[in-house]
Structure formats: structure tokens, C-alpha cells
Design an enzyme around this catalytic site. Structure first.
Site, PDB file in Angstrom:
ATOM      1  N   CYS A  52      54.499  12.979  16.087  1.00 24.24           N
ATOM      2  CA  CYS A  52      55.420  14.096  16.341  1.00 24.24           C
ATOM      3  C   CYS A  52      56.148  14.456  15.049  1.00 24.24           C
ATOM      4  CB  CYS A  52      56.465  13.716  17.392  1.00 24.24           C
ATOM      5  SG  CYS A  52      55.812  13.385  19.044  1.00 24.24           S
ATOM      6  N   CYS A 100      62.231   9.327  20.930  1.00 28.57           N
ATOM      7  CA  CYS A 100      61.408   8.129  20.725  1.00 28.57           C
ATOM      8  C   CYS A 100      61.885   7.364  19.503  1.00 28.57           C
ATOM      9  CB  CYS A 100      59.947   8.543  20.553  1.00 28.57           C
ATOM     10  SG  CYS A 100      58.816   7.169  20.258  1.00 28.57           S
ATOM     11  N   ASP A 145      36.903  30.558  24.007  1.00 29.29           N
ATOM     12  CA  ASP A 145      37.855  29.513  23.619  1.00 29.29           C
ATOM     13  C   ASP A 145      37.195  28.639  22.564  1.00 29.29           C
ATOM     14  OD1 ASP A 145      39.857  27.650  23.424  1.00 29.29           O
ATOM     15  OD2 ASP A 145      39.467  26.704  25.359  1.00 29.29           O
ATOM     16  N   PHE A 202      31.839  29.412  24.372  1.00 28.52           N
ATOM     17  CA  PHE A 202      32.408  28.138  23.929  1.00 28.52           C
ATOM     18  C   PHE A 202      32.980  27.440  25.173  1.00 28.52           C
ATOM     19  CE2 PHE A 202      32.957  31.302  20.567  1.00 28.52           C
ATOM     20  CZ  PHE A 202      32.311  30.705  19.480  1.00 28.52           C
ATOM     21  N   GLU A 204      27.558  27.187  25.633  1.00 27.13           N
ATOM     22  CA  GLU A 204      28.150  26.073  24.883  1.00 27.13           C
ATOM     23  C   GLU A 204      27.061  25.429  24.028  1.00 27.13           C
ATOM     24  OE1 GLU A 204      30.014  22.988  23.253  1.00 27.13           O
ATOM     25  OE2 GLU A 204      31.091  24.581  24.315  1.00 27.13           O
ATOM     26  N   CYS A 223      55.866   6.006  24.172  1.00 21.38           N
ATOM     27  CA  CYS A 223      55.439   7.339  23.754  1.00 21.38           C
ATOM     28  C   CYS A 223      55.886   8.345  24.801  1.00 21.38           C
ATOM     29  CB  CYS A 223      53.931   7.403  23.562  1.00 21.38           C
ATOM     30  SG  CYS A 223      53.371   9.008  22.958  1.00 21.38           S
ATOM     31  N   GLN A 275      41.150  19.497  27.441  1.00 24.18           N
ATOM     32  CA  GLN A 275      42.501  19.936  27.119  1.00 24.18           C
ATOM     33  C   GLN A 275      43.444  18.741  27.231  1.00 24.18           C
ATOM     34  OE1 GLN A 275      43.142  22.819  25.906  1.00 24.18           O
ATOM     35  NE2 GLN A 275      41.300  23.980  26.424  1.00 24.18           N
ATOM     36  N   CYS A 330      43.560  27.619  19.720  1.00 24.09           N
ATOM     37  CA  CYS A 330      44.501  26.577  19.305  1.00 24.09           C
ATOM     38  C   CYS A 330      44.937  26.779  17.859  1.00 24.09           C
ATOM     39  CB  CYS A 330      43.870  25.189  19.468  1.00 24.09           C
ATOM     40  SG  CYS A 330      42.374  24.948  18.478  1.00 24.09           S
TER      41      CYS A 330
END
Length: 415
Positions: free
Chosen positions: A78, A63, A347, A279, A299, A152, A252, A373
Site C-alpha cells: 500500500c 496497518c 477489457d 479479451f 481470448e 493485512c 479480478q 486498469c
């Protein structure tokens, strides 16, 4: 400011080149291990002035917005487009391995499930109107400067091709500074505007509505969590279950990573008949697992719970799917409550699930799937579980945020 030369020894967890000086570490963006770079140094940070011989792992970025200022880019989205795929994949896998080692965990870590260009279905843009022209882009790293985005390579074609529509809608708000989260859904773009200091008045709402109705492919526009206009209900598909996503709800970032993580979870729980999904969000895992087992989804966010419940009720062929609104940080499911489940998946946000992991460690749930994550909080939670008698069968790194230093992971445990 001083100018000095350093040899880069490794990459940090933020994707920056790391060198060692007499007075401590020096962090150099856009440099790769093995390279000697001349940098303008301020404190422990250096800006590259010139490179010595390039690393064999250095490639041409995909890019034109990527790279140091003055070389065609400044976009902070990035940080690793200049690294060849084998080295990049190894770096992401090592992030997970090193986090586990920091907690004394020696677990089998699988190969990285790779991300590919043009898979991102969700992006966050910054809107600024410094003078007359409105700018939509991504902040330069660690600054408030917005780099206008015209291309992008990580974004889906259906998302990045609609930048013109974003400009039209953003101008209609009359606001000079806010964020836009754009999600590509089955029914069109879901556009969530946040940080609007005074909200939208009646005139601005009318202008946004008129703008949207003159465009194609827009499912919904919301402002500070409130729906402004909704030509179509924005929907995602979880193995045949259609979920109407609430404004600003977590999803996600790529469908491919989501499906890969769900597949790992479903394979691991095997023939479990009762599963707890903690979660649970809007049902990313619960609704898929509901095809083969009864699920209790927990949740804390009210609108996510309602969206999950509605989708479960409207989907044929599911085993019973029950929902519970509950803050698992303050009130985790207890050892006693967990007795009825054959398997658990959790999660959590980046903070991890420390309190819930402590309860799980005391339970007799046979199989656990831990999705994360954040390698550091995952390592902490896995250390709690292994101390409670769980065995880690595997940890699989999943790349969802291409060319960034972020990596997802799916850990499979048994007792």
C-alpha cells in the site's frame, strides 16, 4: 546525500509526494500535498526525516506494516493508507481525469466506486528463506527485502486467516525463493506457486500433497502452472455460472469491483441481442451478459478459453455463448467481422487495445464498453474511438486496489 526541506504540491501517479526543487522534481513517499518535509535526498528521491505541520488529510494508517522504515512498517503493498478518504477518492478520480485530458478528452467522469477493507480475494506473496526461518510477505517498495506479513486490512478474512497454511505448504516445497498467488474461491484457497527455479521433484510434490491433505480449506496447489494437488476444483461464480479457474488464471482482485463493472456493462448494452466480449478471460463479463444476449467471447489464453467454454456449457438459462481463441493484439476483430454485433465490451491487459480500438473506430457497432486498469492506455484507446465518431457517455472510476495508486475504469460509448 543531502538534507533539504520541501513543500509537497501534489501526488504523483505512483502515490508519491511531489515537490519542486531548483534542479527538478523531488519524489517523497508517504508525504501529502501541503506538507513541508525535511528529507534525506539522493538524486531526485527523498526519504522523510521529519514532518512539519501535518496535512488535514493525514490520518492514522490502518496497518502496522505500512509506512517508512523505522516507523513500524516497510510493506510495499500500500502507498496511501495515510490519506483521508475524501482526498484519497478525489486523487483516484483525478488520475483518470488527468489521463483523459492528456489526450484532449473532456468526458463526464463519475464518482469513484469505492473499495472497502477486507475485500481482496487475491494476493501475491513473496517467499524467502534467508536462513533457517521461512518468511512469507510482501516486498518493500523497489527492493528485494521481504516484509513478513502478519496482518493485512485489504485482504479478505478467509485469505489472511490462512497464513499458517501457506507457511506449511511453502516449507514442504523445500525451495528458498518463489512467489505465491492466493485466490479465495467458493471451494477453498487456490494457491499458485511460481518462480520455482527447478520445479518440484517427486519428493517435494509428495511433501506438498501430504501437507495439503492435512489442512482444511485448500482447493488446489499448483507449481509453475502445473497442478500438484487438487482436493476440490477451485470455482468462482459469475451470476450463477460456476467457472473452474485454471492455474494462474487472471481474476479480478475483488468480487465487489467485478460485480460493479459488470453491472455498468450490462446496463449500457441495453437490449443488444449480439455482443462480442474481447479479451474475455475466463468469462467475467461474457457469462453474465449471456443471461440476456448471445455472446461471442474472444481470448488468447487457451486454458481460459476452455474454462469459459466449459462453464457456458454447464450453465442453464444462458443465451448462446461461443468462444474463440485469438490474439487480439496481432489479429484484432476487423470492421467486417464486427458488423454482426450490436455491442462490444473489451477489457485488455495494461497495454490496452490500440489495434482493436482502431478496428472498432471504423465499425458501426452502436454501443461499446471499454474496461481498463490503466488510465493512460484507456485514454489513448478512447481518443481513437472518438476520432472514429464515438461519443463518450460516461467514464466511471472503480477502486479495486485499496490504498494503492491503481484505478480501474469503465467507459461507455455510443455511435
Amino acid at each position: 546525500m543531502s538534507t533539504e526541506s520541501y513543500t509537497i504540491t501534489s501526488l504523483t501517479s505512483k502515490g508519491m509526494g511531489l515537490a519542486h526543487a531548483a534542479d527538478g522534481p523531488v519524489y517523497v513517499p508517504f508525504a501529502l500535498p501541503g506538507e513541508t518535509v525535511a528529507v534525506a535526498r539522493v538524486g531526485n528521491e527523498g526519504t522523510v526525516i521529519s514532518y512539519g505541520p501535518p496535512s488535514p488529510d493525514r490520518i492514522q494508517p490502518a496497518c502496522r506494516h505500512f509506512g517508512p522504515e523505522g516507523k513500524g512498517g516497510t510493506c510495499g503493498g500500500c502507498s496511501l493508507q495515510h490519506q483521508a478518504k475524501p482526498a484519497y477518492n478525489a486523487y483516484k478520480r483525478d488520475l483518470l481525469i488527468n489521463a483523459l485530458k492528456s489526450k484532449g478528452i473532456d468526458a463526464p467522469v463519475g464518482d469513484l466506486i469505492e473499495a472497502q477493507p477486507h475485500q481482496r480475494r487475491r494476493l501475491v506473496f513473496t517467499v524467502r528463506r534467508p536462513e533457517k526461518a521461512l518468511v512469507i510477505g510482501i516486498n518493500q517498495a523497489e527492493t528485494h527485502h521481504v516484509v513478513p506479513v502478519e496482518e493485512c486490512p485489504i485482504a479478505s478474512d478467509g485469505l489472511i486467516s490462512r497464513l499458517d497454511a501457506l507457511h506449511i505448504i511453502a516449507r514442504a516445497t523445500g525451495h528458498d525463493m518463489f512467489r505465491i498467488t492466493v485466490t479465495e474461491t467458493l471451494t477453498g484457497l487456490d494457491i499458485s506457486m511460481d518462480g520455482l527455479r527447478s520445479g518440484l521433484g517427486e519428493r517435494e510434490r509428495r511433501a506438498v500433497t501430504e501437507a495439503v491433505m492435512g489442512l482444511r480449506g485448500i482447493a488446489r496447489v499448483s507449481a509453475n502452472g502445473e497442478i500438484v494437488v487438487e482436493p476440490h476444483k477451485p470455482q468462482l461464480d459469475f451470476d450463477g455460472a460456476r467457472v473452474i479457474i485454471p492455474p494462474g488464471a487472471f481474476t479480478q482482485a475483488t468480487r465487489e469491483a467485478e460485480e460493479a463493472m459488470a453491472k455498468l456493462a450490462i446496463e449500457h448494452i441495453g437490449k443488444a441481442k449480439r455482443v462480442a466480449d474481447l479479451f474475455a478471460g475466463i468469462g467475467t463479463f461474457a457469462l453474465r451478459i449471456g443471461r440476456k444476449a448471445s455472446v461471442h467471447a474472444v481470448e488468447s489464453e487457451e486454458r481460459a478459453v476452455k474454462a469459459l467454454d466449459q462453464a457456458a456449457r454447464m450453465t442453464q438459462g444462458l443465451k448462446p455463448v461461443t468462444v474463440e481463441r485469438r490474439d487480439l493484439f496481432r489479429r484484432p476483430m476487423t470492421q467486417q467481422e464486427l458488423k454482426v454485433y450490436d455491442a462490444v465490451i473489451f477489457d485488455p491487459p495494461r497495454a490496452g487495445a490500440e489495434a482493436q480500438s482502431a478496428e472498432l473506430a471504423r465499425s458501426q457497432v452502436k454501443r461499446i464498453v471499454a474496461v481498463s486498469c490503466n488510465p493512460l492506455t484507456l485514454a489513448r484507446d478512447l481518443a481513437i474511438l472518438t476520432k472514429g465518431g464515438y461519443r463518450i457517455k460516461s467514464v466511471i472510476p472503480v477502486d479495486q486496489f485499496l490504498w494503492s495508486p491503481h484505478v480501474e475504469a469503465v467507459a461507455l460509448l455510443e455511435k
